[in-house]
Design a protein around this motif. Structure first.
Motif, PDB file in Angstrom:
ATOM      1  N   VAL A 137      40.511 -32.340 -20.694  1.00 26.54           N
ATOM      2  CA  VAL A 137      41.799 -33.022 -20.580  1.00 26.54           C
ATOM      3  C   VAL A 137      41.697 -34.163 -19.582  1.00 26.54           C
ATOM      4  O   VAL A 137      42.158 -35.288 -19.831  1.00 26.54           O
ATOM      5  CB  VAL A 137      42.899 -32.032 -20.161  1.00 26.54           C
ATOM      6  CG1 VAL A 137      44.205 -32.766 -19.877  1.00 26.54           C
ATOM      7  CG2 VAL A 137      43.115 -30.974 -21.239  1.00 26.54           C
ATOM      8  N   ALA A 138      41.073 -33.901 -18.432  1.00 19.08           N
ATOM      9  CA  ALA A 138      40.949 -34.919 -17.381  1.00 19.08           C
ATOM     10  C   ALA A 138      40.173 -36.137 -17.885  1.00 19.08           C
ATOM     11  O   ALA A 138      40.581 -37.282 -17.649  1.00 19.08           O
ATOM     12  CB  ALA A 138      40.271 -34.319 -16.154  1.00 19.08           C
ATOM     13  N   LEU A 155      40.971 -37.677 -12.202  1.00 19.48           N
ATOM     14  CA  LEU A 155      41.762 -36.454 -12.232  1.00 19.48           C
ATOM     15  C   LEU A 155      40.859 -35.244 -12.099  1.00 19.48           C
ATOM     16  O   LEU A 155      39.778 -35.194 -12.704  1.00 19.48           O
ATOM     17  CB  LEU A 155      42.566 -36.337 -13.527  1.00 19.48           C
ATOM     18  CG  LEU A 155      43.855 -37.144 -13.576  1.00 19.48           C
ATOM     19  CD1 LEU A 155      43.607 -38.442 -14.333  1.00 19.48           C
ATOM     20  CD2 LEU A 155      44.973 -36.352 -14.238  1.00 19.48           C
ATOM     21  N   ILE A 156      41.324 -34.279 -11.335  1.00 14.27           N
ATOM     22  CA  ILE A 156      40.676 -32.977 -11.229  1.00 14.27           C
ATOM     23  C   ILE A 156      41.749 -31.951 -11.567  1.00 14.27           C
ATOM     24  O   ILE A 156      42.778 -31.866 -10.893  1.00 14.27           O
ATOM     25  CB  ILE A 156      40.111 -32.738  -9.826  1.00 14.27           C
ATOM     26  CG1 ILE A 156      39.141 -33.860  -9.445  1.00 14.27           C
ATOM     27  CG2 ILE A 156      39.420 -31.381  -9.748  1.00 14.27           C
ATOM     28  CD1 ILE A 156      38.737 -33.862  -7.991  1.00 14.27           C
ATOM     29  N   LEU A 157      41.550 -31.189 -12.644  1.00 13.17           N
ATOM     30  CA  LEU A 157      42.547 -30.255 -13.141  1.00 13.17           C
ATOM     31  C   LEU A 157      41.926 -28.877 -13.281  1.00 13.17           C
ATOM     32  O   LEU A 157      40.766 -28.749 -13.705  1.00 13.17           O
ATOM     33  CB  LEU A 157      43.081 -30.702 -14.504  1.00 13.17           C
ATOM     34  CG  LEU A 157      43.631 -32.128 -14.604  1.00 13.17           C
ATOM     35  CD1 LEU A 157      43.878 -32.488 -16.065  1.00 13.17           C
ATOM     36  CD2 LEU A 157      44.903 -32.281 -13.787  1.00 13.17           C
ATOM     37  N   THR A 158      42.697 -27.853 -12.947  1.00 12.04           N
ATOM     38  CA  THR A 158      42.186 -26.501 -13.107  1.00 12.04           C
ATOM     39  C   THR A 158      43.332 -25.524 -13.302  1.00 12.04           C
ATOM     40  O   THR A 158      44.476 -25.797 -12.925  1.00 12.04           O
ATOM     41  CB  THR A 158      41.336 -26.076 -11.882  1.00 12.04           C
ATOM     42  OG1 THR A 158      40.701 -24.830 -12.151  1.00 12.04           O
ATOM     43  CG2 THR A 158      42.204 -25.930 -10.638  1.00 12.04           C
ATOM     44  N   ALA A 165      46.704 -26.383 -11.151  1.00 12.40           N
ATOM     45  CA  ALA A 165      46.681 -27.300 -10.018  1.00 12.40           C
ATOM     46  C   ALA A 165      45.919 -28.556 -10.405  1.00 12.40           C
ATOM     47  O   ALA A 165      45.128 -28.566 -11.353  1.00 12.40           O
ATOM     48  CB  ALA A 165      46.026 -26.641  -8.791  1.00 12.40           C
ATOM     49  N   GLY A 166      46.176 -29.623  -9.664  1.00 10.54           N
ATOM     50  CA  GLY A 166      45.490 -30.871  -9.962  1.00 10.54           C
ATOM     51  C   GLY A 166      45.557 -31.860  -8.814  1.00 10.54           C
ATOM     52  O   GLY A 166      46.411 -31.768  -7.933  1.00 10.54           O
ATOM     53  N   MET A 167      44.622 -32.793  -8.861  1.00 11.34           N
ATOM     54  CA  MET A 167      44.611 -33.919  -7.932  1.00 11.34           C
ATOM     55  C   MET A 167      44.341 -35.181  -8.729  1.00 11.34           C
ATOM     56  O   MET A 167      43.513 -35.180  -9.649  1.00 11.34           O
ATOM     57  CB  MET A 167      43.540 -33.751  -6.856  1.00 11.34           C
ATOM     58  CG  MET A 167      43.377 -34.981  -5.947  1.00 11.34           C
ATOM     59  SD  MET A 167      42.041 -34.802  -4.733  1.00 11.34           S
ATOM     60  CE  MET A 167      42.795 -33.624  -3.607  1.00 11.34           C
ATOM     61  N   MET A 168      45.056 -36.251  -8.387  1.00  9.22           N
ATOM     62  CA  MET A 168      44.824 -37.547  -9.017  1.00  9.22           C
ATOM     63  C   MET A 168      44.610 -38.595  -7.947  1.00  9.22           C
ATOM     64  O   MET A 168      45.331 -38.636  -6.946  1.00  9.22           O
ATOM     65  CB  MET A 168      46.010 -37.949  -9.900  1.00  9.22           C
ATOM     66  CG  MET A 168      45.797 -39.298 -10.600  1.00  9.22           C
ATOM     67  SD  MET A 168      47.160 -39.750 -11.730  1.00  9.22           S
ATOM     68  CE  MET A 168      48.449 -40.160 -10.553  1.00  9.22           C
TER      69      MET A 168
END
Length: 292
Positions: A137-138, A155-158, A165-168
């Motif tokens: 997805v990222a 993007l980091i998605l988990t 959770a995620g970070m952009m």
């Protein structure tokens, strides 16, 4: 993610980069509670929800942002939405018999495409569509921004099926050391592990990654599950059929045509008087859920 169901922005004092961190728990569980989804679909919806909340941090208007991945068979639809109030919802559509398991994300779709849609409460709807290309997805969203926005995005998605959770990170559209800042900050972010993103609170997480980068975290904004379906919207969907067809359908089902919202499982019933009102009197309906 010691305080889930929130989004927090990250500012770098000395870098032309912006960041956002999100965690979802109860909001994620409620968003998928009404679909009988296998684990694989739950995980994908978790990543989609985390992603759309991150992307909504750039939403400067009152309205809704939708992230959609769609194909022609197998996994047909993944849809996640977030509005300016931090309210989220999600849905998936798939064919169990042709669903591909253990594939790259883009290989799960036939003729896959990804769409990002902004729907302001006032003003014109905007949608960008690109081919679905990426193992996750990222990666697909990063590809969307490369093709559609020409904006470096990471993007980091988990998810573990119960939490997401995620970070952009994105380059700021500003003059300065954008490329150099981006290469440095994005390289540091690549060291982030999935369990750290799920388990660590945001302050600890940012210190772990960027303690030498003068990073500041902004006060959190809450997230919650909510569905804005209504009797009137359900009625509008029925108007894709003719009055005669709806009356005939109602007669076959004890005088009632029923619709169910796939996001929240709420049902709306329409009797013959309701159906006639859809096609006369400017389509005005009694907003009550009770039948006549």
């Amino acid at each position: 993610m010691s305080t889930p169901d929130q989004i927090q922005r990250v500012l770098f004092d000395n870098a032309d980069v912006r960041g956002v961190v999100v965690g979802l728990e109860e909001s994620f569980q409620q968003a998928i509670a009404y679909g009988d989804y296998p684990d694989e679909i739950r995980h994908l919806l978790g990543e989609m929800l985390a992603a759309v909340v991150l992307l909504s941090s750039n939403l400067k208007i009152e309205g809704r942002l939708s992230l959609q991945a769609q194909g022609d068979s197998g996994l047909r639809l993944l849809l996640a939405e977030c509005n300016d109030k931090g309210q989220v919802r999600a849905i998936a559509r798939f064919d169990e018999e042709t669903l591909k398991h253990g594939e790259r994300f883009d290989h799960s779709f036939v003729n896959g495409r990804m769409a990002l849609t902004m729907e302001p409460e006032q003003g014109q709807r905007y949608q960008g569509i690109v081919p679905l290309e990426g193992a996750s997805v990222a990666e697909c969203i990063e590809g969307y921004f490369r093709q559609s926005e020409q904006l470096p995005t990471q993007l980091i998605l988990t998810t573990d099926g119960q939490r997401a959770a995620g970070m952009m990170l994105q380059v700021l559209p500003a003059a300065g050391n954008g490329d150099e800042d981006w290469n440095h900050i994005s390289t540091l972010a690549q060291t982030l592990q999935n369990d750290e993103l799920l388990e660590l609170d945001n302050e600890t997480l940012l210190y772990r990654l960027f303690h030498q980068e003068s990073a500041r975290i902004i006060d959190p904004e809450p997230l919650s599950f909510s569905c804005d379906c209504s009797r009137q919207r359900s009625a509008a969907a029925l108007q894709t059929m003719t009055e005669e067809e709806l009356l005939s359908l109602a007669e076959e089902h004890n005088g009632v045509v029923s619709t169910t919202c796939h996001f929240c499982n709420r049902s709306y019933d329409f009797d013959a008087q309701d159906i006639k009102a859809l096609f006369h009197n400017d389509g005005a309906l009694n907003e009550s859920d009770s039948l006549h």
